[in-house]
Design an enzyme around this catalytic site. Structure first.
Site, mmCIF file in Angstrom:
data_model
loop_
_atom_site.group_PDB
_atom_site.id
_atom_site.type_symbol
_atom_site.label_atom_id
_atom_site.label_comp_id
_atom_site.label_asym_id
_atom_site.label_seq_id
_atom_site.Cartn_x
_atom_site.Cartn_y
_atom_site.Cartn_z
ATOM 1 N N GLU A 138 14.371 1.957 42.746
ATOM 2 C CA GLU A 138 14.231 0.671 42.049
ATOM 3 C C GLU A 138 13.266 -0.238 42.822
ATOM 4 O O GLU A 138 12.432 -0.927 42.231
ATOM 5 C CB GLU A 138 15.621 0.027 41.889
ATOM 6 C CG GLU A 138 15.648 -1.348 41.244
ATOM 7 C CD GLU A 138 15.032 -1.422 39.849
ATOM 8 O OE1 GLU A 138 14.743 -0.380 39.244
ATOM 9 O OE2 GLU A 138 14.804 -2.551 39.375
ATOM 10 N N GLU A 171 5.174 -1.907 39.644
ATOM 11 C CA GLU A 171 4.904 -2.478 38.314
ATOM 12 C C GLU A 171 4.303 -3.875 38.381
ATOM 13 O O GLU A 171 3.501 -4.235 37.524
ATOM 14 C CB GLU A 171 6.126 -2.429 37.398
ATOM 15 C CG GLU A 171 7.278 -3.297 37.796
ATOM 16 C CD GLU A 171 8.497 -3.096 36.904
ATOM 17 O OE1 GLU A 171 8.343 -2.842 35.710
ATOM 18 O OE2 GLU A 171 9.619 -3.214 37.428
ATOM 19 N N TRP A 190 0.888 -4.331 21.035
ATOM 20 C CA TRP A 190 0.797 -3.573 22.275
ATOM 21 C C TRP A 190 0.270 -2.206 21.850
ATOM 22 O O TRP A 190 0.951 -1.449 21.154
ATOM 23 C CB TRP A 190 2.188 -3.461 22.895
ATOM 24 C CG TRP A 190 2.241 -2.826 24.248
ATOM 25 C CD1 TRP A 190 1.971 -3.417 25.454
ATOM 26 C CD2 TRP A 190 2.616 -1.471 24.544
ATOM 27 N NE1 TRP A 190 2.147 -2.509 26.468
ATOM 28 C CE2 TRP A 190 2.540 -1.313 25.953
ATOM 29 C CE3 TRP A 190 2.994 -0.372 23.773
ATOM 30 C CZ2 TRP A 190 2.833 -0.115 26.590
ATOM 31 C CZ3 TRP A 190 3.297 0.823 24.408
ATOM 32 C CH2 TRP A 190 3.214 0.932 25.802
ATOM 33 N N CYS A 245 5.151 -4.652 20.733
ATOM 34 C CA CYS A 245 4.715 -5.461 19.588
ATOM 35 C C CYS A 245 5.812 -6.432 19.137
ATOM 36 O O CYS A 245 7.001 -6.157 19.298
ATOM 37 C CB CYS A 245 4.388 -4.561 18.418
ATOM 38 S SG CYS A 245 3.196 -3.301 18.783
ATOM 39 N N ASN A 279 5.547 -2.817 13.820
ATOM 40 C CA ASN A 279 5.974 -2.342 15.143
ATOM 41 C C ASN A 279 6.408 -0.894 14.968
ATOM 42 O O ASN A 279 7.125 -0.584 14.012
ATOM 43 C CB ASN A 279 7.187 -3.127 15.664
ATOM 44 C CG ASN A 279 6.871 -4.560 15.985
ATOM 45 O OD1 ASN A 279 5.717 -4.985 15.888
ATOM 46 N ND2 ASN A 279 7.881 -5.311 16.389
ATOM 47 N N GLY A 280 6.033 -0.032 15.910
ATOM 48 C CA GLY A 280 6.463 1.366 15.815
ATOM 49 C C GLY A 280 5.271 2.288 15.685
ATOM 50 O O GLY A 280 4.124 1.893 15.909
ATOM 51 N N LYS A 319 7.996 -5.337 27.527
ATOM 52 C CA LYS A 319 9.389 -5.608 27.874
ATOM 53 C C LYS A 319 10.349 -4.687 27.138
ATOM 54 O O LYS A 319 11.263 -4.146 27.706
ATOM 55 C CB LYS A 319 9.704 -7.077 27.579
ATOM 56 C CG LYS A 319 11.115 -7.500 27.969
ATOM 57 C CD LYS A 319 11.303 -7.499 29.469
ATOM 58 C CE LYS A 319 12.719 -7.790 29.896
ATOM 59 N NZ LYS A 319 12.946 -7.358 31.286
ATOM 60 N N HIS A 331 9.912 17.387 54.323
ATOM 61 C CA HIS A 331 9.542 18.504 53.439
ATOM 62 C C HIS A 331 8.227 18.224 52.718
ATOM 63 O O HIS A 331 7.925 18.855 51.716
ATOM 64 C CB HIS A 331 10.668 18.769 52.432
ATOM 65 C CG HIS A 331 11.945 19.175 53.092
ATOM 66 N ND1 HIS A 331 12.085 20.378 53.756
ATOM 67 C CD2 HIS A 331 13.126 18.525 53.239
ATOM 68 C CE1 HIS A 331 13.311 20.451 54.268
ATOM 69 N NE2 HIS A 331 13.959 19.333 53.963
ATOM 70 N N ARG A 345 7.380 -9.944 25.660
ATOM 71 C CA ARG A 345 7.556 -8.511 25.419
ATOM 72 C C ARG A 345 6.341 -7.701 25.867
ATOM 73 O O ARG A 345 6.411 -6.485 25.954
ATOM 74 C CB ARG A 345 7.805 -8.266 23.930
ATOM 75 C CG ARG A 345 9.113 -8.868 23.441
ATOM 76 C CD ARG A 345 9.126 -8.991 21.942
ATOM 77 N NE ARG A 345 9.100 -7.706 21.271
ATOM 78 C CZ ARG A 345 10.144 -7.155 20.681
ATOM 79 N NH1 ARG A 345 11.297 -7.778 20.676
ATOM 80 N NH2 ARG A 345 10.051 -6.000 20.086
ATOM 81 N N LYS A 379 9.793 -1.725 41.318
ATOM 82 C CA LYS A 379 9.464 -3.162 41.268
ATOM 83 C C LYS A 379 8.091 -3.393 41.884
ATOM 84 O O LYS A 379 7.276 -4.108 41.325
ATOM 85 C CB LYS A 379 10.499 -4.012 42.033
ATOM 86 C CG LYS A 379 11.856 -4.182 41.386
ATOM 87 C CD LYS A 379 11.888 -5.065 40.170
ATOM 88 C CE LYS A 379 11.687 -4.306 38.909
ATOM 89 N NZ LYS A 379 12.755 -3.596 38.313
#
Ligand code: F6R
Length: 607
Positions: free
Chosen positions: A481, A488, A73, A2, A98-99, A602, A504, A27, A485
């Site tokens: 990583e 996402e 968001w 947000c 926000n929160g 973000k 395994h 964001r 990438k």
């Protein structure tokens, strides 16, 4: 996540609020809204969609001197117009938030008993009704806000306006960032400096528990109990807050290509071929860490992967025990208590709620020396830590982290060198690592010579449902990583495994439709990883290898990408760049929203 922007001015604030929202788009969000004074009333316009949709719903001739705006968001309640912010109570109190309000259910029950009707599924709506409740009981707007805040549990950054107060916006913060932007005959609040960089370069950074009363000619800061507070105004170089694509198609693409420059900026003035400069982490750092016996790293996502690489460096070059925990998990482990622990938080934003709360938890439960490696000056983590080192990557707008990661690794390498120096390790070893580190920008630049190869690999990946990434030792975090990438931004399921783990279990997944990307170093793991690759090839798996040996060649069944050779400890930093570009080109072929992948944000400011 947000975003908030709000303000009061003697001029029209609507274009400023809309521009602020556009600057916060990076964001990640799913809906947007604005409440603004419109003659004697406050108008509310919201949309489940982009800021551009919101703008198109507003009559361009409208003028307003006061308003609050938001990108949401979703956390409580699906993305929808009714759940978008601002949330209002009786068309008189308007709130952006926000929160997460953790006790919203109890407050909802209490307010329902008081006769308030809820129009949304959000936790935020309790805030607007509570302020309204206290106003109807006779409290002034600011006292009503203070009484409301006293009842809230959880995390919040708030912007609130009241129909009866045309020259006032109230901001408040608890565990979620909020800044005050100072102007001439106008003042603003925002969740991010970037939202206001078009109107001011003067900012006050609110602390947890502080409330700001913003008028066009006044800024008054108070604690929760009403005590006046003075906080300094800081000048921030607003030129660095550009959201210009500079000819690239996406911010992620731009940020990948900015990596050599970002690395230079991260190293500039901090390291020479002889080692690191004293004091780069802040005055007194060396004294505080010279006898640490334990390093604890806490971070999330990509930043966590940077931490995992340092873990290898710490064990190999310092002989100091290092443990790395996810920000979201750290508090559930009984922290290892040693006399001298260095707690390192790594974060692009410096606001990630999980990492920030771990930092606060560590300080409450022990006495670590705290260091934050972060890309945002004045962020909550920097302010909460004893020492900090800025990554100097410049603003990272693409949701998928790229240049922040390589600069985090550069800064962690500076930490390694500093500690090697404190431990009086051989000068030669320090010089070797320092010189190689200084070569990295040039070597990363070389990886850009092979764009056609990365595009060819993307063609092998984009129509697959899954991909496997393999690495050993410090290349395993890089494999992770790479997988992060790919998943996402292209939404292809990607998993990373330590190469030795293949037999395994995951080997069962291998067939011609499961591409495998393997990191092949020039070190003692070479033979073993080659055997693992044979295990895949024998089962008709398509393998793409990345490493400093051999020759680049990609065919329709896989192949090899040769990266510039450097010291083994620095090769992981180079090998991540081809993976970033492969993911980027795969996402382009799939046609996904590269800079704003679905469901992601973000700056993750909720736990
Ligand atoms: C992945 C990504 C995230 C972040 C994570 C932590 O590309 O960007 O995994 O790395 O959310 O964020 P920061 O580094 O801001 O604490």
């Amino acid at each position: 996540m947000c975003g908030i922007v709000g303000g009061v001015s003697k001029r029209n604030v609507l274009p400023i609020l809309l521009e602020g929202l556009k600057r916060l788009e990076y964001r990640g969000y799913d809906s947007a809204g604005v409440a603004f004074r419109n003659n004697k009333k406050v108008s509310l316009v919201k949309t489940q969609g982009r800021v551009a949709d919101l703008e198109s719903q507003l009559d361009g001739s409208l003028k307003s001197l006061q308003g609050i705006a938001h990108t949401r968001w979703a956390t409580h309640g699906v993305p929808s117009t009714k759940n978008a912010h601002p949330q209002d109570s009786g068309n008189s109190i308007f709130v952006v938030h926000n929160g997460i309000i953790e006790n919203h259910e109890n407050l909802r029950k209490k307010l329902t008993k008081e006769g308030f009707k809820f129009k949304s599924d959000t936790d935020t709506e309790v805030i607007s009704h509570l302020v309204n409740l206290y106003k109807t009981k006779g409290y002034d707007f600011d006292s009503a806000v203070m009484r409301t805040i006293a009842e809230l549990k959880g995390a919040y950054a708030l912007g609130i306006i009241d129909l009866d107060n045309p020259d006032l916006v109230i901001g408040a913060r608890e565990h979620s960032p909020l800044v005050v932007g100072e102007g001439i005959e106008e003042n603003f609040i925002a969740s991010d400096v970037m939202a206001l960089s078009q109107v001011t370069n003067k900012f006050k950074f609110l602390q947890d528990g502080q409330i700001a009363l913003i008028g066009s000619d006044k800024i008054q800061i108070m604690s929760k109990n009403g005590t006046a507070k003075k906080i300094p105004t800081q000048e921030i170089d607003s030129n660095s807050f550009t959201n210009d694509l500079a000819g690239y198609s996406h911010f992620m693409e731009k940020e990948i290509f900015e990596q050599p420059k970002a690395l230079q900026d991260a190293l500039q003035g901090r390291v020479t071929s002889e080692g690191t400069q004293e004091g780069i982490f802040g005055a007194g750092f060396e004294d505080q860490v010279k006898d640490v016996t334990n390093i604890q790293i806490v971070a999330c996502g990509t930043s966590f992967h940077a931490g995992r690489i340092f873990e290898f460096w710490s064990h190999k070059f310092l002989g100091v025990n290092c443990r790395v925990d996810y920000g979201s998990e750290y508090q559930y482990q009984e922290p290892i208590k040693t006399d001298k622990t260095l707690l390192v938080t790594i974060s692009q934003s410096g606001e990630t709620a999980d990492t920030l709360s771990s930092l606060k938890f560590a300080k409450k439960t022990g006495k670590p020396v705290t260091l934050t490696i972060c890309n945002v000056a004045n962020s909550s983590m920097c302010r909460e830590s004893d020492f900090s080192l800025l990554t100097n990557a410049g603003p990272e707008i693409g949701v998928a982290s790229t240049k922040a990661f390589v600069t985090q690794l550069a800064c962690l390498n500076l930490l390694l060198l500093t500690m090697m120096q404190l431990k009086k390790q051989p000068k030669k070893a320090i010089q070797n690592i320092s010189s190689s580190l200084l070569q990295l920008p040039k070597k990363i630049n070389k990886t850009f010579d092979m764009l056609k190869v990365y595009k060819d690999v993307a063609k092998l990946l984009f129509n697959k449902n899954s991909a496997l990434f393999l690495g050993r030792g410090m290349y395993f975090p890089i494999a992770r990583e790479g997988a992060l990438k790919l998943k996402e931004i292209s939404y292809i399921h990607a998993e990373a495994y330590p190469a030795g783990e293949l037999k395994h279990g995951p080997l069962a997944l291998i067939d011609k439709d499961m591409p495998v990307l393997a990191l092949v170093p020039d070190n003692e793991h070479l033979d073993k990883i080659q055997s693992n690759i044979q295990e895949v090839a024998a089962r008709k798996g398509r393998v793409i290898t990345i490493g400093p040996l051999g020759k680049t060649k990609i065919g329709k069944n896989g192949g090899h990408i040769k990266i510039p050779k450097t010291l083994d400890l620095h090769n992981p930093i180079i090998s991540v760049v081809p993976m970033q570009l492969i993911s980027y080109y795969t996402a382009l072929l799939k046609g996904t929203d590269v800079d704003k992948p679905r469901n992601l944000a973000k700056s993750v400011t909720v736990e």
